[in-house]
Design an enzyme around this catalytic site. Structure first.
Site, PDB file in Angstrom:
ATOM      1  N   ASP A 191      51.805  -7.287  39.785  1.00  0.00           N
ATOM      2  CA  ASP A 191      50.965  -7.710  40.914  1.00  0.00           C
ATOM      3  C   ASP A 191      50.309  -9.046  40.590  1.00  0.00           C
ATOM      4  O   ASP A 191      50.028  -9.356  39.438  1.00  0.00           O
ATOM      5  CB  ASP A 191      49.883  -6.668  41.232  1.00  0.00           C
ATOM      6  CG  ASP A 191      49.457  -6.700  42.690  1.00  0.00           C
ATOM      7  OD1 ASP A 191      49.804  -5.764  43.443  1.00  0.00           O
ATOM      8  OD2 ASP A 191      48.796  -7.687  43.092  1.00  0.00           O
ATOM      9  N   ASP A 208      53.137 -13.713  39.998  1.00  0.00           N
ATOM     10  CA  ASP A 208      53.416 -14.014  41.410  1.00  0.00           C
ATOM     11  C   ASP A 208      54.927 -13.943  41.617  1.00  0.00           C
ATOM     12  O   ASP A 208      55.682 -14.752  41.063  1.00  0.00           O
ATOM     13  CB  ASP A 208      52.881 -15.428  41.709  1.00  0.00           C
ATOM     14  CG  ASP A 208      53.188 -15.879  43.126  1.00  0.00           C
ATOM     15  OD1 ASP A 208      54.003 -15.237  43.823  1.00  0.00           O
ATOM     16  OD2 ASP A 208      52.602 -16.901  43.528  1.00  0.00           O
ATOM     17  N   ASN A 255      58.602  -4.234  46.542  1.00  0.00           N
ATOM     18  CA  ASN A 255      57.595  -3.803  47.530  1.00  0.00           C
ATOM     19  C   ASN A 255      56.657  -4.919  47.970  1.00  0.00           C
ATOM     20  O   ASN A 255      56.272  -4.963  49.139  1.00  0.00           O
ATOM     21  CB  ASN A 255      56.775  -2.650  46.933  1.00  0.00           C
ATOM     22  CG  ASN A 255      55.498  -2.402  47.706  1.00  0.00           C
ATOM     23  OD1 ASN A 255      55.521  -1.876  48.822  1.00  0.00           O
ATOM     24  ND2 ASN A 255      54.366  -2.817  47.138  1.00  0.00           N
ATOM     25  N   TYR A 298      57.646 -13.505  59.137  1.00  0.00           N
ATOM     26  CA  TYR A 298      57.711 -12.154  58.567  1.00  0.00           C
ATOM     27  C   TYR A 298      58.977 -11.453  59.042  1.00  0.00           C
ATOM     28  O   TYR A 298      59.707 -10.841  58.268  1.00  0.00           O
ATOM     29  CB  TYR A 298      56.467 -11.384  59.003  1.00  0.00           C
ATOM     30  CG  TYR A 298      56.286 -10.025  58.369  1.00  0.00           C
ATOM     31  CD1 TYR A 298      55.687  -9.883  57.121  1.00  0.00           C
ATOM     32  CD2 TYR A 298      56.678  -8.856  59.029  1.00  0.00           C
ATOM     33  CE1 TYR A 298      55.489  -8.621  56.546  1.00  0.00           C
ATOM     34  CE2 TYR A 298      56.489  -7.603  58.473  1.00  0.00           C
ATOM     35  CZ  TYR A 298      55.884  -7.490  57.240  1.00  0.00           C
ATOM     36  OH  TYR A 298      55.701  -6.253  56.674  1.00  0.00           O
ATOM     37  N   LYS A 325      62.035 -10.211  56.703  1.00  0.00           N
ATOM     38  CA  LYS A 325      62.402  -8.792  56.607  1.00  0.00           C
ATOM     39  C   LYS A 325      63.847  -8.559  57.085  1.00  0.00           C
ATOM     40  O   LYS A 325      64.558  -7.732  56.524  1.00  0.00           O
ATOM     41  CB  LYS A 325      61.404  -7.931  57.393  1.00  0.00           C
ATOM     42  CG  LYS A 325      59.969  -7.963  56.817  1.00  0.00           C
ATOM     43  CD  LYS A 325      59.891  -7.392  55.405  1.00  0.00           C
ATOM     44  CE  LYS A 325      58.457  -7.238  54.918  1.00  0.00           C
ATOM     45  NZ  LYS A 325      58.369  -6.696  53.545  1.00  0.00           N
TER      46      LYS A 325
HETATM   47  N1  LIG Z   1      51.238  -1.690  55.884  1.00  0.00           N
HETATM   48  C1  LIG Z   1      52.166  -1.644  56.829  1.00  0.00           C
HETATM   49  O1  LIG Z   1      51.935  -1.131  57.930  1.00  0.00           O
HETATM   50  C2  LIG Z   1      53.547  -2.175  56.537  1.00  0.00           C
HETATM   51  C3  LIG Z   1      54.546  -1.940  57.503  1.00  0.00           C
HETATM   52  C4  LIG Z   1      55.844  -2.365  57.250  1.00  0.00           C
HETATM   53  C5  LIG Z   1      56.146  -2.984  56.052  1.00  0.00           C
HETATM   54  N2  LIG Z   1      55.169  -3.218  55.126  1.00  0.00           N
HETATM   55  C6  LIG Z   1      55.568  -3.832  53.872  1.00  0.00           C
HETATM   56  O2  LIG Z   1      55.237  -2.963  52.803  1.00  0.00           O
HETATM   57  C7  LIG Z   1      54.986  -3.704  51.615  1.00  0.00           C
HETATM   58  C8  LIG Z   1      53.636  -3.294  51.042  1.00  0.00           C
HETATM   59  O3  LIG Z   1      52.637  -3.567  52.026  1.00  0.00           O
HETATM   60  P1  LIG Z   1      51.146  -2.984  51.938  1.00  0.00           P
HETATM   61  O4  LIG Z   1      50.754  -2.667  53.333  1.00  0.00           O
HETATM   62  O5  LIG Z   1      51.051  -1.943  50.879  1.00  0.00           O
HETATM   63  O6  LIG Z   1      50.373  -4.320  51.510  1.00  0.00           O
HETATM   64  P2  LIG Z   1      48.995  -4.514  50.745  1.00  0.00           P
HETATM   65  O7  LIG Z   1      48.511  -5.849  51.196  1.00  0.00           O
HETATM   66  O8  LIG Z   1      48.097  -3.333  50.915  1.00  0.00           O
HETATM   67  O9  LIG Z   1      49.431  -4.581  49.204  1.00  0.00           O
HETATM   68  C9  LIG Z   1      50.328  -5.576  48.782  1.00  0.00           C
HETATM   69  C10 LIG Z   1      50.216  -5.765  47.278  1.00  0.00           C
HETATM   70  O10 LIG Z   1      51.154  -6.809  46.926  1.00  0.00           O
HETATM   71  C11 LIG Z   1      50.486  -7.756  46.100  1.00  0.00           C
HETATM   72  N3  LIG Z   1      51.085  -9.070  46.269  1.00  0.00           N
HETATM   73  C12 LIG Z   1      50.985  -9.908  47.343  1.00  0.00           C
HETATM   74  N4  LIG Z   1      51.625 -11.049  47.103  1.00  0.00           N
HETATM   75  C13 LIG Z   1      52.149 -10.952  45.856  1.00  0.00           C
HETATM   76  C14 LIG Z   1      52.906 -11.837  45.051  1.00  0.00           C
HETATM   77  N5  LIG Z   1      53.217 -13.067  45.471  1.00  0.00           N
HETATM   78  N6  LIG Z   1      53.285 -11.423  43.815  1.00  0.00           N
HETATM   79  C15 LIG Z   1      52.943 -10.184  43.372  1.00  0.00           C
HETATM   80  N7  LIG Z   1      52.204  -9.316  44.092  1.00  0.00           N
HETATM   81  C16 LIG Z   1      51.820  -9.694  45.326  1.00  0.00           C
HETATM   82  C17 LIG Z   1      49.030  -7.725  46.571  1.00  0.00           C
HETATM   83  O11 LIG Z   1      48.158  -8.244  45.561  1.00  0.00           O
HETATM   84  C18 LIG Z   1      48.832  -6.239  46.838  1.00  0.00           C
HETATM   85  O12 LIG Z   1      48.410  -5.562  45.676  1.00  0.00           O
HETATM   86  C19 LIG Z   1      55.064  -5.177  52.030  1.00  0.00           C
HETATM   87  O13 LIG Z   1      56.339  -5.684  51.719  1.00  0.00           O
HETATM   88  C20 LIG Z   1      54.866  -5.125  53.527  1.00  0.00           C
HETATM   89  O14 LIG Z   1      55.467  -6.227  54.172  1.00  0.00           O
HETATM   90  C21 LIG Z   1      53.878  -2.834  55.360  1.00  0.00           C
END
Ligand SMILES: NC(=O)c1ccc[n+]([C@@H]2O[C@H](COP(=O)([O-])OP(=O)(O)OC[C@H]3O[C@@H](n4cnc5c(N)ncnc54)[C@H](O)[C@@H]3O)[C@@H](O)[C@H]2O)c1
Length: 264
Positions: free
Chosen positions: A42, A73, A100, A167, A171
């Protein structure tokens, strides 16, 4: 046929990106509970530290010992290569990669998208997973039992109307990346599957004030007004299953986990 024990990932190494919060955190804890050694990647160092402390307070010694935090990153190629190396150093192999980590835009359509936003979202959401996948597959090809890759895309990866344009493009690109990889290496013991979440309660979905009004109304258009939210555990279970040998004949699948909202 063997009955599955609870620790079906014992001795296996798993790399999970975006592991400190939201879905990544739930996925990390689920793999640890199932015996895996997890390289938890992370960019947010303090959130990763907090997860380490939480695990120490609430878990067994084995779980804490198998948790390997790695701050980086994922838009940077070298971070992706290092995280895979770390897993190989820990157990001798990289068995599972979970792509993820991702960031959302603010529902902007193409006319409102700056180059800066476009590049940042494509770098993190698409280029990073490509670097990770290349590094992992290069190792998996030399392993007797191949490996399994699970990538978190989104319903925005199969429909063009549920997010910002950057986005959605990232995706959709992930879906192509995963399906291509599934087909290219299907005779090499490497599986690549996609989870497409709908709305899940995480940090990402708790900031509606960041949404552009234009985009938000488009995101919601045609949707059931009683919007259904899922939990991070719903995604963690889907990922664990797809990564496991229980899903050994599932390759190149897009598993939509959205409570049914995209069936309209
Ligand atoms: N939450 C939703 O409703 C939803 C829906 C569809 C898809 N997604 C996808 O699910 C995945 C997780 O989303 P989430 O809702 O848990 O997000 P979140 O924002 O709660 O958590 C994301 C995590 O990724 C880390 N992160 C961000 N950029 C980073 C980078 N450059 N390098 C390393 N770590 C990084 C952040 O620090 C955080 O800990 C993402 O790919 C998101 O696009 C989320």
């Amino acid at each position: 046929m063997q009955y599955m024990g609870k620790l079906e990932f014992a001795g296996k190494s798993v790399v999970i990106t975006g592991a400190a919060a939201g879905m990544g955190k739930a996925i990390t804890v689920n793999f640890l509970k199932n015996g895996a050694t997890v390289v938890a990647v992370d960019v947010n160092e303090s959130a990763l530290d907090a997860l380490g402390r939480e695990l120490k307070e609430n878990s067994t010694e084995d779980i804490v010992k198998n948790f390997i935090p790695f701050v980086g990153d994922i838009s940077r190629q070298e971070v992706n290569e290092e995280m895979i190396e770390k897993a190989v150093r820990a157990t001798g192999e990289i068995n599972v990669l979970v792509n993820n980590a991702g960031v959302a835009g603010h529902s902007e359509p193409v006319t409102e998208t700056t180059n800066e936003d476009w590049n940042r979202i494509i770098d993190i959401n698409l280029n990073g997973p490509m670097y990770a996948m290349r590094a992992a597959v290069n190792k998996m090809l030399r392993q007797e039992n191949g490996g399994s890759i699970v990538t978190i895309a989104s319903v925005a990866g199969i429909k063009g109307c549920r997010s910002s344009v950057a986005y959605s493009v990232a995706k959709h690109g992930l879906v192509g990346l995963c399906e291509h990889t599934a087909y290219a290496y299907m005779h090499k013991g490497i599986r690549s599957n996609i989870v497409c979440p709908g709305a899940i309660r995480t940090g990402m979905t708790s900031k509606p004030e960041l949404e552009s009004e234009f985009g938000r109304s488009r995101i919601m258009s045609g949707m059931d007004p009683q919007f259904v939210f899922g939990d991070t555990a719903d995604i963690a279970e889907a990922v664990l299953y797809l990564a496991s040998d229980r899903a050994k004949f599932i390759n190149g699948a897009r598993l939509v986990v959205d409570g049914g909202i995209s069936c309209n």
